[in-house]
Structure formats: structure tokens, C-alpha cells
Design a protein around this motif. Structure first.
Motif: not given
Length: 116
Positions: A65, A67, A88-91, A107, A112-116
Motif C-alpha cells: 500500500s 500512504g 491507500h492511507i492518509y495519516q 478521502l 482512502v483510509h484515514f489514520q490518526c
């Protein structure tokens, strides 16, 4: 530019040397220099070249993936326009999740998956 700073604790003194980006670039091996121009020469587009490299690694199966982190809405829209593989990932921060509605909607729209 570089500078040195010292900090002391009760038992020892540590000296730390910090280098500039230019100094670090100049110290890289010649094989690294042969891969392309320094990102310092084109700061606005350096991230695009980096993203293209990530896409190549993804297409070759090296990465599962891709990010990105802390992009603004305009940056993400630009990324969606030129990427062959979307991230695939947004941090980002919780603040971003709570206050940047356009970014979050983009997103979701692009999966797009959001990650904190």
C-alpha cells in the motif's frame, strides 16, 4: 548551515551536530546522485517524484500500500489527478478529521483510509 548544541545532564555532556539538507545531499554516495536531481532544486514537485517511485514499488509488488501524511485538500486533488495508484492511507491529526470536511469527503470518495 549547520550548528552544534550542547546539553548537560548530571552525569555527562552530550554534543549534537545538526546538518543542513544541502550538506546531507552533498555527502550522499554517487549512485544516489545518479538517480536524479536533488529535491532541493524543485521543492514544489519533489513529492511527486517520490510518489512516482512509490507507485513503481507498488506495481512491482514491493509495497502492499501507499500512504501520505498531512496533505492539504489541494495537494490531494493534485495527487488524484496524476497518480496511477491512489493512496491507500492518509495519516493526519484528529483536528484534520474534525475540521477539514472537504479533505475528508475526498478521502471517502477515493476510498482512502484515514489514520490518526
Amino acid at each position: 548551515q549547520s550548528y552544534s548544541s550542547s546539553s548537560s545532564s548530571s552525569s555527562s555532556t552530550a554534543n549534537t551536530r545538526h546538518t543542513s539538507c544541502l550538506e546531507e545531499e552533498e555527502s550522499l554516495d554517487s549512485t544516489i546522485h545518479a538517480t536524479g536531481p536533488s529535491p532541493l532544486l524543485d521543492k514544489d514537485n519533489a513529492w511527486k517524484r517520490s510518489y512516482r517511485a512509490l507507485e513503481e514499488l507498488y506495481h512491482h509488488g514491493t509495497l502492499e500500500s501507499i500512504g501520505v501524511a498531512n496533505f492539504e485538500t489541494k495537494d490531494m486533488e493534485e495527487l488524484y489527478d496524476f497518480a496511477t495508484v491512489g493512496p491507500h492511507i492518509y495519516q493526519g491529526s484528529l483536528r484534520t478529521l474534525m475540521t477539514e470536511r472537504d479533505l475528508v469527503e475526498g478521502l471517502v470518495k477515493h476510498g482512502v483510509h484515514f489514520q490518526c
